[in-house]
Design an enzyme around this catalytic site. Structure first.
Site, PDB file in Angstrom:
ATOM      1  N   CYS A 183      82.794  88.811  68.040  1.00 34.58           N
ATOM      2  CA  CYS A 183      81.183  89.288  68.142  1.00 34.58           C
ATOM      3  C   CYS A 183      80.917  89.060  69.410  1.00 34.58           C
ATOM      4  CB  CYS A 183      80.893  89.179  66.664  1.00 34.58           C
ATOM      5  SG  CYS A 183      80.760  90.974  65.421  1.00 34.58           S
ATOM      6  N   LYS A 227      73.806  91.644  56.965  1.00 33.81           N
ATOM      7  CA  LYS A 227      74.680  91.957  56.916  1.00 33.81           C
ATOM      8  C   LYS A 227      76.326  91.213  56.434  1.00 33.81           C
ATOM      9  CE  LYS A 227      77.932  93.356  61.156  1.00 33.81           C
ATOM     10  NZ  LYS A 227      78.229  93.626  62.703  1.00 33.81           N
ATOM     11  N   ARG A 285      85.919  88.111  60.377  1.00 35.87           N
ATOM     12  CA  ARG A 285      84.294  87.394  60.631  1.00 35.87           C
ATOM     13  C   ARG A 285      83.342  86.733  59.744  1.00 35.87           C
ATOM     14  NH1 ARG A 285      83.997  93.449  63.261  1.00 35.87           N
ATOM     15  NH2 ARG A 285      85.105  93.082  65.147  1.00 35.87           N
ATOM     16  N   LYS A 331      73.100  95.839  55.365  1.00 41.06           N
ATOM     17  CA  LYS A 331      73.675  96.400  55.549  1.00 41.06           C
ATOM     18  C   LYS A 331      75.088  95.894  55.090  1.00 41.06           C
ATOM     19  CE  LYS A 331      76.923  97.780  59.533  1.00 41.06           C
ATOM     20  NZ  LYS A 331      77.138  97.152  61.076  1.00 41.06           N
TER      21      LYS A 331
END
Length: 320
Positions: free
Chosen positions: A128, A193, A215, A246
């Site tokens: 990311c 998240k 991640r 999320k």
């Protein structure tokens, strides 16, 4: 003597009258995935009914959404060429910039366009941001995120939603947008998240699976409740306009926790894995798909979500 709570359940009209939680199309956001080309409409095997769409097909999809009463979309870009720093995301000729211009030329202010701001779809390594020695380099990624935000803003985004879970991202984007003359452009934070296995099908459609590792060094540990609350409250303190949790279903407690601690609007992302599981259950004939779908979304709303990002939105629109 005892209370007869069934009194308000016996009459169906009375049940409707006292219903505490309702689904409303105004509260749904539909995700769209744009790719290069023309006439492209690639259905994703793991997500029946979800497509990669070229810009011309995105416009057709937006017309359908509007006809169904869905007024908000979340836009993801999938470029044909990827590199180590996600250059396509930093260009006015990039896939998102061109799609924004096309949508706004066609629909103006009648459609709310939220842009996902991240680099996993744009990098050849699938992470990311800019890579450091052992993980994503947080501060270097903030610099290019600010550039990406200005690209989105200049090309017509109505709201920006940074999803990379970089520390300080909201303050960084707020400063860049304000200095760039976009002080009224809202930011919806992917504030809590989780590093979740529920994202699997999304990585098929967004072509964003990391080429190595995972991640977990920057997304939330699924086991941590109090850290999750801190993440969202920190984004609120930095100037986020809307918070988000999320995924949704495995984290309904977190949705409720944050709702009880913040007065900001709260969004929940009903993610790809949650969608795919219901589709698989329908295919196997083991659930009443429509009823389970509506009950699931009602549960997310009841937990405290003010709005829901969902791949089910079109189906919900047809039912409502």
């Amino acid at each position: 003597m005892f209370n007869r709570l069934r009194r308000t359940r016996l009459n169906p009209l009375l049940r409707d009258l006292v219903r505490e939680t309702r689904l409303d199309l105004d509260n749904f956001i539909y995700p769209l995935f744009v790719v290069e080309g023309e006439g492209v409409r690639n259905e994703i095997a793991s997500m029946p009914g979800v497509f990669q769409l070229s810009i011309d097909e995105i416009l057709k999809e937006c017309y359908e959404l509007k006809s169904l009463g869905i007024k908000s979309i979340l836009l993801f870009g999938i470029p044909s060429l990827k590199d180590s720093v996600g250059s396509d995301a930093l260009s006015d000729d990039g896939i998102i910039a061109r799609t924004l211009r096309a949508i706004k030329a066609e629909f103006g202010s009648s459609l709310l366009v939220i842009t996902d701001l991240c680099f996993c779809e744009y990098t050849d390594h699938g992470h990311c941001g800019i890579l450091g020695e052992s993980s994503v380099n947080n501060d270097a990624t903030l610099e290019i995120s600010a550039k990406q935000a200005l690209i989105h803003a200049k090309n017509g985004a109505d709201m920006i939603a940074p999803s990379g879970m970089m520390d300080g991202i909201i303050a960084c984007l707020r400063e860049a947008l304000d200095k760039g003359g976009f002080e009224n452009l809202p930011v919806m934070a992917y504030s809590t998240k989780f590093a979740s296995a529920y994202y699997g099908p999304f990585r098929d459609v967004a072509q964003s699976a990391p080429s190595f590792g995972d991640r977990k060094s920057y997304q939330m540990d699924s086991a941590n409740r109090f850290e999750a609350i801190r993440e969202s409250l920190e984004d609120e303190a930095q100037g986020a306009d809307i918070l988000m949790v999320k995924p949704a279903l495995a984290f309904l407690d977190i949705i409720r926790d944050i709702k009880e601690r913040s007065l900001l609007p709260l969004c929940a992302y009903n993610v790809s894995g949650e969608y795919a599981l219901l589709k698989a259950g329908a295919k196997l004939g083991v659930i009443d798909y429509e009823k389970v779908m509506m009950e699931t979304l009602l549960g997310i709303k009841r937990a405290g979500a003010d709005m829901i990002i969902s791949y089910h939105a079109k189906e919900v629109a047809k039912i409502l």
